[in-house]
Structures are given as structure tokens and as C-alpha cells.
Enzyme design. Structure first.
Site, short mmCIF file in Angstrom:
data_model
loop_
_atom_site.label_atom_id
_atom_site.label_comp_id
_atom_site.label_asym_id
_atom_site.label_seq_id
_atom_site.Cartn_x
_atom_site.Cartn_y
_atom_site.Cartn_z
N GLY A 1 -3.80 -30.81 -0.82
CA GLY A 1 -3.41 -31.70 -0.07
C GLY A 1 -4.21 -33.06 -0.33
N ASP B 1 -18.27 2.44 7.03
CA ASP B 1 -18.16 2.38 5.53
C ASP B 1 -16.77 3.34 5.24
OD1 ASP B 1 -17.69 1.66 3.05
OD2 ASP B 1 -19.69 3.01 2.45
N ILE C 1 -7.51 -1.89 0.92
CA ILE C 1 -7.40 -0.48 0.39
C ILE C 1 -6.75 -0.46 -0.94
CG2 ILE C 1 -6.54 2.00 0.69
CD1 ILE C 1 -6.27 1.55 3.62
N SER D 1 -12.26 -3.42 -7.82
CA SER D 1 -12.31 -3.05 -9.42
C SER D 1 -12.29 -1.58 -9.95
CB SER D 1 -13.00 -4.21 -9.90
OG SER D 1 -14.54 -3.79 -9.67
N CYS E 1 -11.83 1.10 -7.82
CA CYS E 1 -11.07 1.83 -7.18
C CYS E 1 -9.74 2.29 -7.50
CB CYS E 1 -10.79 1.18 -5.88
SG CYS E 1 -9.97 2.19 -4.46
N GLY F 1 -17.89 3.24 -8.38
CA GLY F 1 -17.28 3.33 -7.24
C GLY F 1 -18.02 4.48 -6.24
N ARG G 1 -24.37 13.94 -2.40
CA ARG G 1 -24.65 15.47 -1.88
C ARG G 1 -26.17 15.85 -2.36
NH1 ARG G 1 -20.00 17.10 -4.41
NH2 ARG G 1 -20.92 17.12 -6.57
N GLU H 1 -3.70 -4.70 -10.14
CA GLU H 1 -4.52 -4.23 -9.03
C GLU H 1 -4.94 -2.87 -8.86
OE1 GLU H 1 -5.75 -7.54 -5.78
OE2 GLU H 1 -4.90 -5.82 -4.84
P1 RVP Z 1 -14.65 -5.10 -5.84
O1 RVP Z 1 -15.40 -6.30 -5.62
O2 RVP Z 1 -13.51 -5.57 -6.63
O3 RVP Z 1 -15.63 -4.54 -7.11
O4 RVP Z 1 -14.43 -3.99 -4.76
C1 RVP Z 1 -15.61 -3.44 -4.01
C2 RVP Z 1 -14.85 -2.76 -2.96
O5 RVP Z 1 -14.32 -1.65 -3.29
C3 RVP Z 1 -15.93 -2.17 -2.13
O6 RVP Z 1 -16.48 -3.17 -0.80
C4 RVP Z 1 -15.20 -1.05 -1.34
O7 RVP Z 1 -14.31 -1.47 -0.19
C5 RVP Z 1 -14.27 -0.41 -2.60
N1 RVP Z 1 -14.92 0.53 -3.04
C6 RVP Z 1 -15.92 1.02 -3.30
N2 RVP Z 1 -16.09 2.18 -4.04
C7 RVP Z 1 -14.85 2.35 -4.11
C8 RVP Z 1 -14.33 3.68 -4.98
O8 RVP Z 1 -14.93 4.58 -5.55
N3 RVP Z 1 -12.98 3.83 -4.68
N4 RVP Z 1 -13.91 1.59 -3.67
#
Ligand code: RVP
Length: 505
Positions: free
Chosen positions: A20, A262, A314, A318, A320, A408, A419, A486
Site C-alpha cells: 500500500g 494444550d 490443526i 512442521s 505434525c 512433535g 509416560r 502443509e
Molecule cells: P511448527 O512451528 O510448524 O513447528 O508447529 C508447531 C506447532 O505444531 C505446535 O505449536 C503445535 O500446535 C503443533 N504440534 C506439536 N506437536 C505436534 C504433533 O506431534 N503433531 N503438533
């Protein structure tokens, strides 16, 4: 009949910002990145908790411990200490952040008088410190008996079994300051007496901390640091919707400034019950975020349940693989845009502004700009912070390149760890995350400086000096449709392909 969303769900990579008009006074140095963290009556009151920069670190064992929390609060953001550990351990991490005083160092290499020069050499090699306090019991806060520095011994002339008591500089020769001394005064003492370090002791002559000559300027160079009313660093903490009746009081007592439930999926009665419990026991005094959701309905549910902020995302993280294993999720850009609209609608109806956080899927720095432009008030990042010196995970050499480990919370590694720490029962489960490496990137401070400069430059290109102005003025354009990228593990090198593949196909 099932409900269909008309549009495909999209990722940050499918959008760009169209510049802009930039007024002459719109320069990065003039940009404010302040942003609300918790809900408030916008226009009628000040937000009770604001971030100085719109970045928080993910609630993950590979990302957010007390060291990360101090480093990030120093730069103006906030960490949420991971909840996948015992209540005592999590509360202890929170307490360590609250007890941390910039410039006042708790020594991790301590000596007792019976130890020998060989021990000094070993500790020096292990920790790299050349100053080691000597206390009666060899602990960091024992009765101070002396100090050993490199000036106290000569390896070429002394035997390795000489006792620390015989060559240390003894207590009576040390200049010390009393607990409660400010950093400014401590430094004046250091300069007046030409010292390299100054022990701080309490009324019983027990060691509280050490102040080193070099640390004095740190406060001055961190104008954005996140401090509470008592000038302590601010910190958040992750909780779950099962043991909150025990975990929340422990974290609140330890000094947590804000909590966050969380969960990978937050549109549930469990979250509502957790928020209700907090309200019943603490009213509005304890701030609690909830999530994650990916549409307007999920947002409204949590806003009406009383969440102080709502987290979006959700399956975009990265590490996940939730979208692949369970088939749930939504492109992060679409989710952010829809939830931002819902947040604005809720504000128009109720006068309450509930901040939203875009969580996961930030790969490039410019994705932060896009998330904010789409309406996020702040972003949560895991991979980004995992790469730095300050993250808790190991730095390892892989094929000649330094990497940090990053896993993750839904991976087998995190589940195993949880655990063991919590003593839970092994039940049938499947992975929603992977274990990976991310390229080591150096210090948080250096990296964030560049990231924030890029953000401020982009905001100026869009003619905005504040985040609300940016959200108002941003013009976004679609570039392509690649959201599928993604959905899987991306931008990481998988350590072990086999379990990942068998788990998802
Ligand atoms: P990124 O920044 O893309 O690495 O994503 C981090 C996010 O991924 C976390 O804040 C959470 O919401 C999500 N997460 C964490 N663990 C897992 C998993 O094991 N699926 N996902």
C-alpha cells in the site's frame, strides 16, 4: 447431510501481500509490534496483558523450557513451558523463570573445599567457566567459603590432588554484596574494586548469585523485554484438560503469568470444563488460552466458554501428521482468516476482543507477516525456535551439518517421555507427529532481530505502524493452491522414515 465448505482450504504459501502507500514517516524504527495477549473490552479499557512482539514459543518439550522462556521474554515475546512433564518439574521451570534476574547468575559449576585441582579442571572443561564459587556443601547456594579463578592455580606448578581449600581465594579476601543489591550498584562495586565477578550473599553469608562484569549492559539493550509488575520475566505454561485441578494451582503458585490448554483439537467439552474450573477457583485473575480450532464455530465455542485467547491450527505444524493420520485439519491461512472474522464479529456483538494466535506452519519469516495481516494477533512457533542455542534439544552433527533435534508432542518420542515421567498406563495409541532434525541456526537474539526487521519492513510497505493498522490496511492476493504440502511432515529431515510411512499409509 454433511456440511461442505465452499472454498478449498489454503496455506500461507498461497498468499502474498500487495504493498500500500508508504508515508514518509513510516519506517521500521517507528513501528510498534505491541499486541494483545488476552481478552479485554477494546476501546473501554487497556488490555491487561500485551506482548511486545507478536511471537510465542510452542508448548513443546523440544522448544519451551525455562532457558528458552528467559531468552524469548528478553526479546519481547513469551514462552509457554511444556506441560508434557510432571507437575513439579513444570512448576519448577516456571519458578526458575520468575526467579531469574538478568545479570545475576546462579553458578552451575560449584566447588566444596575438599575437592581437588583435578575437579576444578574437570568442571572447567565441562562448563567452560573460569570462575567457580566454593561453598561449604559444594552447592550453588551453600555458605560461601571462597572463589577459584584461573588466577588461583597454575597447572604446570601444582599437583592435581591439591585441595581447593589450599589455593582458593578465601572468603575474608573477597568483596561481596548483600542480597537485594541492584545490578547498577553491583556493577559500580565491580568497577570500583576492579573485580571480574561479585558474589551476592544473604544474611547468613550463603551464596545467592554471581554478577559478572560483562553483564551490566544487558538490560539497556533489551528495550522490549517482557517484565511483570515486579520486574520479573513473564512466562506462560501449558496445561491439559485432565489434571488441571492439581497442575493449575502449582503453576499459579510458581508465578505463571498465563496458561494455555494444550490440545491438538480444542472444540470440546473438556476445554470448556477446564476453563470453568479456572474461573470458579480464580475468577479472572488467572488468564487461560484455549484451542486449537480452525473455524468460526470452534472459536465461538471457546470464546463463550470464557477463553482469554484462542489458538488456531490443526495439522499445519512442521512435525505434525494429524491430517494424514486422522483426516482432520484445515489450511492454516483459511483457518486464520475465518477465525479472525469470527473474532471481529464476536467483538461487535459483545464488546469483548478475544485475541487469536495462529499456531504452526510458519516456515518463512514472511509467513508471520501474512498471519498477522490475515488477522492473527500473535503467532506460535515450534520449528523456528527449536533451531536456536536456547532450545532444550540436543545439537548434533548430521552429514557434516549441525542440526537440532525437534520432535512433535504427538510423536512416539514425546508419548514415551510423558509416560515415563507421569507414570501413566500404556494404552493403544497412534502417532500424530514425527521425530526430526532442523538446521541449527545460532542464537535466538540474532535470528529474531532479522525476523522482526523483516516484519516491520513489510508493515511499512503496507503503510502500517502498528499491528491493528496492518490488519486493517493489508491487501492479500492469492498466488496458487499448494495446501497439500502443509499436510504432511515438511521442512524437516525425517530421522526414521519407516515408522512414519507405516503409520500413515
Ligand atoms: P511448527 O512451528 O510448524 O513447528 O508447529 C508447531 C506447532 O505444531 C505446535 O505449536 C503445535 O500446535 C503443533 N504440534 C506439536 N506437536 C505436534 C504433533 O506431534 N503433531 N503438533
Amino acid at each position: 447431510m454433511a456440511f461442505y465448505f465452499d472454498e478449498p482450504s489454503r496455506t500461507f504459501n498461497e498468499y502474498l501481500l500487495v504493498p500500500g502507500h508508504t508515508p514518509a514517516d513510516c519506517v521500521p524504527a517507528a513501528v510498534s509490534l505491541k499486541t494483545p495477549l488476552v481478552k479485554y473490552r477494546k476501546g473501554q479499557e487497556e488490555c491487561p496483558l500485551t506482548l511486545n512482539v507478536p511471537m510465542v514459543s510452542a508448548i513443546m518439550a523440544a522448544v519451551s523450557d525455562d532457558k528458552m522462556a528467559v531468552a524469548l521474554a528478553t526479546e519481547g515475546g513469551l514462552s509457554f513451558i511444556y506441560g508434557n512433564q510432571s507437575i513439579e518439574d513444570e512448576a519448577a521451570m516456571v519458578a526458575r523463570v520468575k526467579d531469574y534476574k538478568a545479570g545475576f547468575v546462579t553458578s552451575d559449576a560449584n566447588l566444596s573445599p575438599e575437592m581437588t585441582l583435578a575437579d576444578v579442571v574437570e568442571l572447567h572443561e565441562k562448563f567452560g567457566h573460569s570462575t567457580m564459587p566454593v561453598t561449604a556443601d559444594g552447592s550453588a547456594h551453600g555458605k560461601l567459603l571462597g572463589i577459584v579463578t584461573e588466577r588461583d592455580y597454575r597447572l604446570s606448578r601444582m599437583s592435581l590432588d591439591e585441595r581447593v581449600a589450599d589455593f582458593m581465594t578465601p572468603r575474608e579476601k573477597l568483596v561481596v554484596a548483600q542480597d537485594g543489591t541492584t545490578l547498577k550498584v553491583a556493577n559500580d562495586i565491580i568497577w570500583d574494586h576492579k573485580l571480574n565477578s561479585l558474589p551476592i550473599v544473604d544474611a547468613n553469608d550463603c551464596l545467592v548469585a554471581l554478577v559478572f562484569r560483562k553483564d551490566y549492559d544487558s538490560h539497556k539493550s533489551n528495550p522490549d523485554e517482557m517484565l511483570d509488575a515486579h520486574k520479573r520475566y513473564m512466562v506462560g505454561a501449558g496445561i491439559n484438560s485432565r489434571d488441571y485441578a492439581e497442575r493449575v494451582p502449582a503453576l499459579v503458585n510458581a508465578g505463571a503469568d498465563v496458561l494455555c490448554i494444550d490440545s491438538s483439537e480444542g472444540y470440546s467439552d473438556w476445554q470448556k470444563l477446564t476453563i470453568q474450573w479456572v474461573r470458579e477457583h480464580y475468577g479472572d485473575a488467572v488468564k487461560i488460552g484455549a484451542g486449537n480450532v480452525v473455524d468460526a464455530e470452534g472459536f465461538r465455542f471457546l470464546a463463550e466458554a470464557g477463553a482469554d485467547f484462542v489458538k488456531i491450527g490443526i495439522g499445519g505444524g512442521s512435525i505434525c501428521i494429524t491430517r494424514e493420520t486422522k483426516g482432520i485439519g484445515r489450511g492454516q491461512a483459511t483457518a486464520t482468516i475465518e477465525v479472525a472474522k469470527a473474532r471481529d464479529e464476536y467483538f461487535r456483538e459483545t464488546g469483548i476482543y478475544v485475541p487469536i494466535c495462529s499456531d504452526g506452519g510458519i516456515v518463512y519469516d514472511h509467513h508471520i507477516s501474512l498471519a498477522l495481516a490475515m488477522g492473527a494477533d500473535f503467532v506460535m512457533l515450534g520449528r523456528y525456535f527449536a533451531r536456536f542455542d536456547e532450545s532444550p534439544s540436543a545439537k548434533v552433527m548430521v552429514n557434516g551439518t549441525y542440526m537440532k533435534e525437534y520432535w512433535g508432542e504427538g510423536s512416539a518420542r514425546a508419548r514415551n517421555w510423558g509416560r515415563y515421567d507421569l507414570g501413566g498406563k500404556k494404552s493403544l495409541s497412534f502417532e500424530e507427529g514425527v521425530d526430526s532434525y532442523v538446521p541449527y541456526a545460532g542464537s535466538l537474539k540474532d535470528n529474531m532481530a532479522i525476523t522482526l526487521l523483516k516484519l516491520k519492513s513489510t508493515m511499512c510497505n503496507c503503510g502500517a505502524l502498528t499491528i491493528p493498522e496492518f490488519q486493517d490496511k493489508a491487501k492479500l492476493t492469492l498466488v496458487s493452491a499448494t495446501s497439500i504440502v502443509e499436510g504432511g511432515a515438511h521442512d524437516v529431515l525425517l530421522k526414521d522414515k519407516a515408522p512414519y510411512a507405516s503409520n500413515t499409509r
